[in-house]
Design a protein around this motif. Structure first.
Motif, PDB file in Angstrom:
ATOM      1  N   ALA A 122       5.972  -5.907  11.590  1.00 34.00           N
ATOM      2  CA  ALA A 122       7.413  -5.648  11.606  1.00 34.00           C
ATOM      3  C   ALA A 122       7.762  -4.864  12.866  1.00 34.00           C
ATOM      4  N   PHE A 123       8.757  -5.330  13.601  1.00 31.45           N
ATOM      5  CA  PHE A 123       9.219  -4.662  14.814  1.00 31.45           C
ATOM      6  C   PHE A 123      10.656  -4.186  14.605  1.00 31.45           C
ATOM      7  N   LEU A 124      10.897  -2.901  14.891  1.00 29.23           N
ATOM      8  CA  LEU A 124      12.238  -2.314  14.806  1.00 29.23           C
ATOM      9  C   LEU A 124      12.524  -1.699  16.166  1.00 29.23           C
ATOM     10  N   MET A 125      13.364  -2.356  16.948  1.00 30.23           N
ATOM     11  CA  MET A 125      13.526  -1.972  18.341  1.00 30.23           C
ATOM     12  C   MET A 125      14.977  -1.664  18.701  1.00 30.23           C
ATOM     13  N   GLY A 126      15.156  -0.578  19.452  1.00 35.92           N
ATOM     14  CA  GLY A 126      16.452  -0.312  20.025  1.00 35.92           C
ATOM     15  C   GLY A 126      16.776  -1.430  20.993  1.00 35.92           C
ATOM     16  N   SER A 127      17.926  -2.079  20.810  1.00 36.97           N
ATOM     17  CA  SER A 127      18.211  -3.278  21.583  1.00 36.97           C
ATOM     18  C   SER A 127      19.700  -3.562  21.613  1.00 36.97           C
ATOM     19  N   SER A 128      20.153  -4.138  22.726  1.00 32.47           N
ATOM     20  CA  SER A 128      21.531  -4.597  22.829  1.00 32.47           C
ATOM     21  C   SER A 128      21.661  -6.033  22.333  1.00 32.47           C
ATOM     22  N   GLY A 129      20.533  -6.658  22.018  1.00 36.97           N
ATOM     23  CA  GLY A 129      20.541  -8.052  21.593  1.00 36.97           C
ATOM     24  C   GLY A 129      20.586  -8.211  20.083  1.00 36.97           C
ATOM     25  N   GLN A 169       0.826  -1.186   0.000  1.00 42.14           N
ATOM     26  CA  GLN A 169       0.000   0.000   0.000  1.00 42.14           C
ATOM     27  C   GLN A 169       0.873   1.253   0.000  1.00 42.14           C
ATOM     28  N   ALA A 170       0.279   2.391  -0.326  1.00 43.43           N
ATOM     29  CA  ALA A 170       1.043   3.625  -0.460  1.00 43.43           C
ATOM     30  C   ALA A 170       1.470   4.181   0.883  1.00 43.43           C
ATOM     31  N   LYS A 171       0.700   3.919   1.918  1.00 42.71           N
ATOM     32  CA  LYS A 171       0.996   4.524   3.206  1.00 42.71           C
ATOM     33  C   LYS A 171       0.912   3.476   4.303  1.00 42.71           C
ATOM     34  N   LEU A 172       1.923   3.418   5.136  1.00 43.09           N
ATOM     35  CA  LEU A 172       1.984   2.433   6.209  1.00 43.09           C
ATOM     36  C   LEU A 172       1.508   3.023   7.524  1.00 43.09           C
ATOM     37  N   LYS A 173       0.958   2.171   8.367  1.00 38.39           N
ATOM     38  CA  LYS A 173       0.619   2.568   9.724  1.00 38.39           C
ATOM     39  C   LYS A 173       1.798   2.221  10.622  1.00 38.39           C
ATOM     40  N   VAL A 174       2.359   3.243  11.232  1.00 34.97           N
ATOM     41  CA  VAL A 174       3.541   3.057  12.080  1.00 34.97           C
ATOM     42  C   VAL A 174       3.234   3.571  13.477  1.00 34.97           C
ATOM     43  N   ALA A 175       3.625   2.800  14.484  1.00 37.78           N
ATOM     44  CA  ALA A 175       3.466   3.203  15.875  1.00 37.78           C
ATOM     45  C   ALA A 175       4.819   3.139  16.564  1.00 37.78           C
ATOM     46  N   ALA A 176       5.036   4.061  17.499  1.00 37.12           N
ATOM     47  CA  ALA A 176       6.268   4.064  18.281  1.00 37.12           C
ATOM     48  C   ALA A 176       5.930   4.094  19.761  1.00 37.12           C
ATOM     49  N   ILE A 177       6.757   3.437  20.559  1.00 39.25           N
ATOM     50  CA  ILE A 177       6.547   3.353  22.006  1.00 39.25           C
ATOM     51  C   ILE A 177       7.805   3.844  22.690  1.00 39.25           C
ATOM     52  N   TYR A 178       7.665   4.896  23.488  1.00 39.43           N
ATOM     53  CA  TYR A 178       8.806   5.506  24.155  1.00 39.43           C
ATOM     54  C   TYR A 178       8.619   5.447  25.672  1.00 39.43           C
ATOM     55  N   VAL A 236       1.073  -2.124  25.710  1.00 39.88           N
ATOM     56  CA  VAL A 236       0.983  -1.102  24.673  1.00 39.88           C
ATOM     57  C   VAL A 236       1.411  -1.665  23.317  1.00 39.88           C
ATOM     58  N   MET A 237       2.459  -2.489  23.310  1.00 40.99           N
ATOM     59  CA  MET A 237       2.887  -3.128  22.063  1.00 40.99           C
ATOM     60  C   MET A 237       1.749  -3.952  21.465  1.00 40.99           C
ATOM     61  N   ARG A 238       1.093  -4.712  22.313  1.00 41.76           N
ATOM     62  CA  ARG A 238       0.006  -5.573  21.818  1.00 41.76           C
ATOM     63  C   ARG A 238      -1.165  -4.731  21.294  1.00 41.76           C
ATOM     64  N   GLN A 243      -4.234  -2.972  16.606  1.00 38.85           N
ATOM     65  CA  GLN A 243      -4.860  -1.855  15.905  1.00 38.85           C
ATOM     66  C   GLN A 243      -4.451  -1.771  14.431  1.00 38.85           C
ATOM     67  N   GLY A 244      -3.672  -2.726  13.962  1.00 35.26           N
ATOM     68  CA  GLY A 244      -3.337  -2.775  12.548  1.00 35.26           C
ATOM     69  C   GLY A 244      -2.090  -2.025  12.139  1.00 35.26           C
ATOM     70  N   ASN A 245      -1.258  -1.641  13.092  1.00 34.02           N
ATOM     71  CA  ASN A 245      -0.002  -0.992  12.729  1.00 34.02           C
ATOM     72  C   ASN A 245       0.938  -2.007  12.091  1.00 34.02           C
ATOM     73  N   THR A 246       1.511  -1.623  10.979  1.00 33.89           N
ATOM     74  CA  THR A 246       2.349  -2.520  10.197  1.00 33.89           C
ATOM     75  C   THR A 246       3.783  -2.559  10.712  1.00 33.89           C
ATOM     76  N   LEU A 247       4.248  -1.421  11.212  1.00 33.70           N
ATOM     77  CA  LEU A 247       5.609  -1.304  11.736  1.00 33.70           C
ATOM     78  C   LEU A 247       5.528  -0.696  13.133  1.00 33.70           C
ATOM     79  N   ILE A 248       6.168  -1.338  14.094  1.00 35.13           N
ATOM     80  CA  ILE A 248       6.212  -0.832  15.467  1.00 35.13           C
ATOM     81  C   ILE A 248       7.660  -0.579  15.840  1.00 35.13           C
ATOM     82  N   VAL A 249       7.925   0.644  16.295  1.00 34.49           N
ATOM     83  CA  VAL A 249       9.282   1.071  16.624  1.00 34.49           C
ATOM     84  C   VAL A 249       9.344   1.399  18.110  1.00 34.49           C
TER      85      VAL A 249
END
Length: 331
Positions: free
Chosen positions: A113-120, A29-38, A79-81, A86-92
């Protein structure tokens, strides 16, 4: 329970019926749903760079973006769940203190898709990691600090002694020692990602012991340096405009290459578990040394020449800044 304060940007993707037929990360699709958790306020320097990069993608019309800030570790999995449901395609986000929970959620939502700051390490099939590999400009700021210090005593205040902090401090120290092998270091960790008053007090203690250049890994350090009329070196963002007579230079982090690569992979249906850390290095544009600005005429020409030469070598690949994730030692 509702999510913490969120900012929603962009336009809805499509109808719910259309969304229901889309196959997870491999979307066209042209536009993705992205969510971020801080886990901290969005203005905190580290997450502000992620937010900035995502808002740039919104401005280009590529994504719609929501986020939650100040999320407690105990609430992170919930919050991640919610965002996945809610249909977010990418979670940061940043999963340093919630690693096990974040990876568990990723397993339960293999089409997200999950993109997470991580030491692992990455976790197949859909958990990618990133980190602020900005040790190269951190080293360059060390050269500047070593050339500017008159006492030879450097104070350093960090958040936690974890790899993503340690490697920057160690690179900075290596730069200082290259300019001044006899330099002495004072190192303190405040055990918080956002506690400016505590960082300020730690900096005061070091200045009282003779430090005339402070490494401001956390907010609050530059305030102490300003009050005591010593110098500071910034980290992640450029705060010289707020401290024109205090902050000499900063190692800047640019999350755009990381975020843009992830968005491209998701849109192309090619997102997989990868380490996005290298996108934060200088050659891809993920980090830079800030301009000297108000200190351009104050930094000795010999120091500027040394920095320029090393920067050229770093970009050419002929000089490597060592990645040392061990806790820095006071020396």
């Amino acid at each position: 329970m509702s999510l913490s304060r969120r900012t929603t940007l962009g336009v809805a993707l499509a109808t719910a019926a259309t969304l229901a037929g889309l196959p997870g990360p491999a979307l066209a699709q042209a536009k993705l749903k992205v969510a971020a958790i801080y886990t901290v306020p969005v203005e905190q320097q580290w997450v502000s760079r992620i937010d900035k990069a995502l808002k740039a993608a919104v401005a280009r019309g590529e994504i719609e973006y929501v986020f939650s800030e100040n999320v407690a570790n105990a609430d992170y999995e919930r919050v991640m769940r919610q965002y996945a449901e809610q249909g977010n395609t990418l979670i940061v986000g940043e999963s340093f203190a919630v690693e096990a929970a974040a990876r568990k959620v990723a397993k339960d939502y293999p089409k997200v898709a999950f993109l997470m700051g991580s030491s692992g390490k990455p976790q197949a099939p859909n958990f990618s990691v990133f980190d602020n590999y900005i040790q190269e400009p951190a080293y360059l700021t060390g050269l500047i600090a070593g050339g500017m210090s008159k006492s030879g005593k450097i104070g350093m205040v960090g958040g936690y002694p974890i790899p993503e902090v340690n490697r920057l401090m160690n690179a900075f120290m290596a730069g200082v020692k290259e300019m001044n092998p006899k330099a002495e270091f004072m190192v303190t960790f405040i055990n918080s990602w956002f506690d400016p008053p505590k960082a300020k007090e730690a900096a005061f203690a070091m200045i009282d012991k003779g430090a005339d250049v402070m490494y401001a890994e956390r907010f609050g350090v530059s305030d102490a340096a300003k009050e005591r009329k010593v110098l500071a070196i910034g980290n992640v963002i450029d705060t010289q405009a707020q401290y024109p007579d205090t902050v000499v230079a900063s190692a800047l982090w640019h999350m755009e290459p990381t975020i843009d690569a992830a968005i491209k992979a998701v849109k192309g249906g090619k997102f997989k578990a990868e380490d996005y850390g290298p996108y934060s290095m200088m050659k891809p544009g993920g980090s830079t040394l800030s301009p000297l600005g108000t200190f351009d005429a104050k930094v000795p020409q010999a120091v500027k020449d040394k920095v320029a030469a090393r920067q050229k070598e770093i970009l050419a690949g002929s000089f490597k800044v060592k990645v040392d994730d061990n806790p820095p030692k006071a020396k």
